[in-house]
Design a protein around this motif. Sequence first.
Motif, short mmCIF file in Angstrom:
data_model
loop_
_atom_site.label_atom_id
_atom_site.label_comp_id
_atom_site.label_asym_id
_atom_site.label_seq_id
_atom_site.Cartn_x
_atom_site.Cartn_y
_atom_site.Cartn_z
N LEU A 81 24.04 26.96 62.73
CA LEU A 81 23.90 26.53 61.34
C LEU A 81 25.22 26.45 60.60
N VAL A 82 26.26 27.15 61.07
CA VAL A 82 27.53 27.24 60.34
C VAL A 82 28.70 27.08 61.30
N GLU A 83 29.74 26.40 60.84
CA GLU A 83 31.01 26.30 61.56
C GLU A 83 32.12 26.28 60.52
N ILE A 84 33.24 26.95 60.80
CA ILE A 84 34.31 27.06 59.82
C ILE A 84 35.64 26.65 60.48
N GLU A 85 36.24 25.58 59.97
CA GLU A 85 37.54 25.12 60.43
C GLU A 85 38.61 25.73 59.52
#
Length: 136
Positions: free
Chosen positions: A124-128
């Motif tokens: 549900l979440v990904e952080i670059e």
Amino acid sequence: MGHAVTLIRSFSLSDVAEYAYAATAPAGSRLIFLAGACPLNKDGSTAAVGDYAGQAAKALENMQTALTDSGASLHDIISTRVLVASSRQQDLGAAWEVVRAFFGDHDVPSTLMGVTVLGYEDQLVEIEAVAAVLDS
């Protein structure tokens, strides 16, 4: 060692945003481009299935590990992009609250986006993130 990142706040723009609008790093600093941090456990399974806040926390934990392995720290991050697999503002807000608390006073320029789908099952979440460091 000092940090390369300088956060810039624009007092001419809305003060609703809880982060700096821009950031700089001096010439000669080394940029580190981190792949999107995913909410994966060491065995490759997805953590906190169905939980936006829980997945944001795990993604940040994994991002912290990648930073450390790159010779950087939280205060070296110059910008982030937070991807949330939802079209509901409430879900984006749940992930954002965790990200915002994690960064504390180092409120880097960030983009929060709702997306259709992310790469891993139940993700549900990904952080670059991009970081800048001064090598000694």
